[in-house]
Design an enzyme around this catalytic site. Structure first.
Site, PDB file in Angstrom:
ATOM      1  N   LYS A  80     -38.621  95.832  74.310  1.00 17.20           N
ATOM      2  CA  LYS A  80     -39.470  96.704  73.506  1.00 17.20           C
ATOM      3  C   LYS A  80     -40.141  95.849  72.444  1.00 17.20           C
ATOM      4  CE  LYS A  80     -40.193 101.287  73.218  1.00 17.20           C
ATOM      5  NZ  LYS A  80     -40.284 102.230  74.338  1.00 17.20           N
ATOM      6  N   GLY A 180     -42.078 118.181  68.248  1.00 15.32           N
ATOM      7  CA  GLY A 180     -43.085 117.173  68.545  1.00 15.32           C
ATOM      8  C   GLY A 180     -43.946 117.594  69.721  1.00 15.32           C
ATOM      9  N   VAL A 181     -45.181 118.008  69.450  1.00 17.29           N
ATOM     10  CA  VAL A 181     -46.062 118.500  70.517  1.00 17.29           C
ATOM     11  C   VAL A 181     -47.348 117.681  70.556  1.00 17.29           C
ATOM     12  CG1 VAL A 181     -45.126 120.804  70.732  1.00 17.29           C
ATOM     13  CG2 VAL A 181     -46.810 120.361  68.954  1.00 17.29           C
ATOM     14  N   GLY A 182     -47.179 116.358  70.473  1.00 11.55           N
ATOM     15  CA  GLY A 182     -48.286 115.459  70.721  1.00 11.55           C
ATOM     16  C   GLY A 182     -48.587 115.436  72.204  1.00 11.55           C
TER      17      GLY A 182
END
Length: 349
Positions: A80, A180-182
């Site tokens: 990452k 979280g609704v990205g």
């Protein structure tokens, strides 16, 4: 900063600190394991409060990618990277170009992709100076993104959790709190809505909340209280460590299954969930759909249909983990980590 004695250091193979004088770039690349293949994991851009916070995040995330890729059966290790910056800043493309040269210098030991603050179009900018970038906008047909595979995997995993807890595959009337609704959370909401679930949503971005309310009939609540709603399922789809000392006593659901990485602030929180009769689908399993659907570009010819079919296999993976955990009276994350760890160890041998 201490590295080898850091609490999140888990015998990482390599940690590289990246800087560019001209742009002021500050970034970190962490390669946890290459036992199964080249390390693969997204590039996160976030305005961390400190460099120590960034290091903690990249160490946790890279370890999670090792487990995620292993449990998904991919020929990939785990890595990452993080860039310490606000993704809304005007010189974001210059930061990405500068950072990509550091990824290129690793010569394919690490492949990067999209993550929080870095979208498919940003991945194409990374690829201008780097051969080791996947999940780029240019690699998919118009209207298709890797985040859709992530959402499909999360939906598939959640459905498997529902079958385990309630012995039903029908989601009609099931109340799900989505934190979280990205882009990815929004797609999960769409899939849940179409399956008949009732949604409660929260996000710091009001436009995203408004879309979910208007499109899916969702109920909007305060982001600080989304974990405490009177619902059946809690789906964390924002940043990590949302299940912590401050929130865990207020979580009253029967199932936790979402997209966010590192949802447990500490391992003991997973054990507390188990002791309270709350089934937890380990995050690195539930959110594996994105890498399963897009990383085929690293090691084979990509096929949308083949990618979709691969993501759907998460149903059986989740079912196996939950059944074994119940049979052995263990926390689900422990079982999932054991399975992934054994695969990594076997490859290393």
């Amino acid at each position: 900063m201490e590295l080898f004695s850091h609490q999140e250091f888990d015998h990482h193979e390599q940690v590289m600190f990246c800087h560019d004088r001209e742009t002021g770039l500050r970034g970190i690349i962490a390669i946890h394991s290459t036992a199964l293949g080249p390390a693969a994991g997204g590039c996160r851009m976030y305005p961390y409060a400190s460099e120590q916070d960034a290091l903690t995040d990249v160490l946790r995330l890279s370890r999670g990618m090792s487990y995620k890729n292993a449990i998904a059966g991919l020929p990939l290790g785990g890595g990452k990277c993080v860039i310490i910056a606000d993704p809304a800043r005007a010189d974001k493309p210059e930061l990405l170009r500068a950072f990509s040269k550091h990824v290129q210098a690793l010569g394919g030991r690490y492949w990067t992709a999209i993550d929080v603050g870095v979208g498919p179009e940003d991945a194409d900018i990374l690829a201008e100076n780097c051969d080791y970038v996947f999940a780029r906008a240019s690699q998919f047909p118009e209207g298709v993104t890797a985040s859709q595979f992530t959402a499909l995997g999360a939906f598939t995993s959640l459905r498997a959790g529902v079958e385990h807890v309630w012995n039903r595959s029908d989601l009609t009337g099931l109340r799900v709190a989505v934190q979280g609704v990205g882009g990815t959370g929004r797609e999960l909401c769409r899939l849940l809505h179409e399956a008949g679930a009732e949604l409660v949503v929260a996000d710091v971005q009001q436009d995203a909340v408004r879309f979910a309310v208007e499109s899916y009939g969702a109920e909007a609540v305060d982001p600080d209280r989304i974990h405490a709603q009177d619902v059946d399922v809690f789906a964390p789809c924002a940043l990590g460590a949302v299940i912590n000392d401050d929130t865990i006593d207020e979580i009253r659901v029967r199932l936790v299954s979402g997209i966010a990485n590192n949802q447990l602030a500490a391992p003991e929180h997973g054990k507390i969930l188990k002791d309270r009769g709350i089934t937890y689908v380990p995050d690195f399993v539930a959110n594996a759909g994105g890498v399963m659907g897009s990383a085929t570009m690293i090691y084979s010819e990509p096929s949308l249909e083949a990618s979709r079919e691969s993501v759907l296999t998460l149903h059986d993976t989740v079912a196996t983990i939950l059944a074994q955990a119940a049979r052995e009276d263990r926390a689900t994350f422990e079982v999932a980590e054991q399975i992934a760890g054994e695969r990594i160890a076997a490859a290393g041998r």
